[in-house]
Design a protein around this motif. Structure first.
Motif, PDB file in Angstrom:
ATOM      1  N   GLY A  60      -6.740 -48.032  23.335  1.00  0.00           N
ATOM      2  CA  GLY A  60      -7.985 -47.775  22.884  1.00  0.00           C
ATOM      3  C   GLY A  60      -8.825 -47.342  23.986  1.00  0.00           C
ATOM      4  O   GLY A  60      -9.666 -46.386  23.809  1.00  0.00           O
ATOM      5  N   ALA A  61      -8.928 -48.214  25.134  1.00  0.00           N
ATOM      6  CA  ALA A  61      -9.817 -47.588  26.089  1.00  0.00           C
ATOM      7  C   ALA A  61      -9.397 -46.314  26.783  1.00  0.00           C
ATOM      8  O   ALA A  61     -10.457 -45.627  27.301  1.00  0.00           O
ATOM      9  CB  ALA A  61      -9.497 -48.785  27.131  1.00  0.00           C
ATOM     10  N   VAL A  62      -8.232 -45.949  26.755  1.00  0.00           N
ATOM     11  CA  VAL A  62      -7.731 -44.895  27.462  1.00  0.00           C
ATOM     12  C   VAL A  62      -8.274 -43.520  26.550  1.00  0.00           C
ATOM     13  O   VAL A  62      -8.781 -42.576  26.993  1.00  0.00           O
ATOM     14  CB  VAL A  62      -6.193 -44.719  27.611  1.00  0.00           C
ATOM     15  N   ALA A  63      -7.995 -43.826  25.139  1.00  0.00           N
ATOM     16  CA  ALA A  63      -8.629 -42.579  24.167  1.00  0.00           C
ATOM     17  C   ALA A  63     -10.164 -42.551  24.116  1.00  0.00           C
ATOM     18  O   ALA A  63     -10.382 -41.597  24.120  1.00  0.00           O
ATOM     19  CB  ALA A  63      -8.064 -43.396  22.843  1.00  0.00           C
ATOM     20  N   GLY A  64     -10.525 -43.725  24.341  1.00  0.00           N
ATOM     21  CA  GLY A  64     -12.353 -43.599  24.474  1.00  0.00           C
ATOM     22  C   GLY A  64     -12.684 -42.932  25.716  1.00  0.00           C
ATOM     23  O   GLY A  64     -13.805 -41.913  25.910  1.00  0.00           O
ATOM     24  N   ALA A  65     -11.926 -43.154  26.769  1.00  0.00           N
ATOM     25  CA  ALA A  65     -12.414 -42.346  28.019  1.00  0.00           C
ATOM     26  C   ALA A  65     -12.124 -41.144  27.983  1.00  0.00           C
ATOM     27  O   ALA A  65     -12.844 -40.073  28.575  1.00  0.00           O
ATOM     28  CB  ALA A  65     -11.598 -42.969  29.316  1.00  0.00           C
ATOM     29  N   ALA A  66     -10.876 -40.654  27.326  1.00  0.00           N
ATOM     30  CA  ALA A  66     -10.510 -39.200  27.297  1.00  0.00           C
ATOM     31  C   ALA A  66     -11.447 -38.539  26.443  1.00  0.00           C
ATOM     32  O   ALA A  66     -11.880 -37.432  26.597  1.00  0.00           O
ATOM     33  CB  ALA A  66      -9.091 -39.115  26.537  1.00  0.00           C
ATOM     34  N   PHE A  67     -11.977 -39.258  25.283  1.00  0.00           N
ATOM     35  CA  PHE A  67     -12.924 -38.683  24.353  1.00  0.00           C
ATOM     36  C   PHE A  67     -14.180 -38.481  25.002  1.00  0.00           C
ATOM     37  O   PHE A  67     -15.006 -37.464  25.035  1.00  0.00           O
ATOM     38  CB  PHE A  67     -13.324 -39.381  23.058  1.00  0.00           C
ATOM     39  N   LEU A  68     -14.598 -39.296  25.852  1.00  0.00           N
ATOM     40  CA  LEU A  68     -15.731 -39.455  26.777  1.00  0.00           C
ATOM     41  C   LEU A  68     -15.797 -38.061  27.610  1.00  0.00           C
ATOM     42  O   LEU A  68     -16.901 -37.367  27.817  1.00  0.00           O
ATOM     43  CB  LEU A  68     -16.121 -40.610  27.444  1.00  0.00           C
ATOM     44  N   ILE A  69     -14.608 -37.893  28.470  1.00  0.00           N
ATOM     45  CA  ILE A  69     -14.453 -36.557  29.112  1.00  0.00           C
ATOM     46  C   ILE A  69     -14.386 -35.410  28.503  1.00  0.00           C
ATOM     47  O   ILE A  69     -15.212 -34.597  29.013  1.00  0.00           O
ATOM     48  CB  ILE A  69     -12.940 -37.020  30.077  1.00  0.00           C
ATOM     49  N   TRP A  70     -13.911 -35.452  27.351  1.00  0.00           N
ATOM     50  CA  TRP A  70     -13.886 -34.336  26.501  1.00  0.00           C
ATOM     51  C   TRP A  70     -15.369 -33.881  26.361  1.00  0.00           C
ATOM     52  O   TRP A  70     -15.801 -32.862  26.186  1.00  0.00           O
ATOM     53  CB  TRP A  70     -13.178 -34.427  25.474  1.00  0.00           C
ATOM     54  N   PHE A  71     -16.003 -34.846  25.703  1.00  0.00           N
ATOM     55  CA  PHE A  71     -17.361 -34.638  25.318  1.00  0.00           C
ATOM     56  C   PHE A  71     -18.336 -34.216  26.456  1.00  0.00           C
ATOM     57  O   PHE A  71     -18.865 -33.330  26.358  1.00  0.00           O
ATOM     58  CB  PHE A  71     -18.174 -36.123  24.819  1.00  0.00           C
ATOM     59  N   TRP A  72     -18.045 -35.011  27.402  1.00  0.00           N
ATOM     60  CA  TRP A  72     -18.724 -34.357  28.887  1.00  0.00           C
ATOM     61  C   TRP A  72     -18.664 -33.056  29.288  1.00  0.00           C
ATOM     62  O   TRP A  72     -19.497 -32.131  29.609  1.00  0.00           O
ATOM     63  CB  TRP A  72     -18.462 -35.331  29.938  1.00  0.00           C
ATOM     64  N   GLU A  73     -17.264 -32.745  29.397  1.00  0.00           N
ATOM     65  CA  GLU A  73     -16.926 -31.223  29.554  1.00  0.00           C
ATOM     66  C   GLU A  73     -17.421 -30.108  28.624  1.00  0.00           C
ATOM     67  O   GLU A  73     -17.761 -29.208  28.978  1.00  0.00           O
ATOM     68  CB  GLU A  73     -15.260 -31.118  29.862  1.00  0.00           C
ATOM     69  N   THR A  74     -17.269 -30.629  27.136  1.00  0.00           N
ATOM     70  CA  THR A  74     -17.649 -29.690  26.242  1.00  0.00           C
ATOM     71  C   THR A  74     -19.130 -29.663  26.360  1.00  0.00           C
ATOM     72  O   THR A  74     -19.555 -28.209  25.831  1.00  0.00           O
ATOM     73  CB  THR A  74     -16.934 -30.035  24.826  1.00  0.00           C
ATOM     74  N   TYR A  75     -19.956 -30.531  26.101  1.00  0.00           N
ATOM     75  CA  TYR A  75     -21.545 -30.400  25.736  1.00  0.00           C
ATOM     76  C   TYR A  75     -22.319 -30.699  26.669  1.00  0.00           C
ATOM     77  O   TYR A  75     -23.665 -30.207  26.697  1.00  0.00           O
ATOM     78  CB  TYR A  75     -21.573 -31.386  24.551  1.00  0.00           C
TER      79      TYR A  75
END
Length: 79
Positions: A60-75
């Motif tokens: 779950g922590a890895v998935a959350g971190a990956a989502f945060l990186i995606w969000f940061w890179e995208t928006y």
């Protein structure tokens, strides 16, 4: 109360286990088999759940971190 519950569940589990394994035992041996089996099974299950919860927490922590990186890179970083 939990001790009485372990004895009752253990007696039922011992009865079922002796029937599944086709073993003929007296009532006290059946109860003892069930109670000791319930204690061993409960300990093993508790260990499995603890290890599993740590592993799922990590995933779950890895998935959350990956989502945060995606969000940061995208928006955020685009600006």
């Amino acid at each position: 109360m939990p001790v009485v519950l372990v004895i009752i569940v253990g007696a039922a589990a011992g009865f079922v286990a002796t029937r599944l394994m086709k073993v003929e035992t007296d009532i006290l041996t059946t109860i003892a088999i069930g109670v000791i089996g319930a204690l061993i099974g409960g300990l093993i299950l508790r260990i499995i759940v603890t290890v599993g919860s740590v592993a799922f927490g990590f995933l779950g922590a890895v998935a959350g971190a990956a989502f945060l990186i995606w969000f940061w890179e995208t928006y955020i970083r685009k600006r």
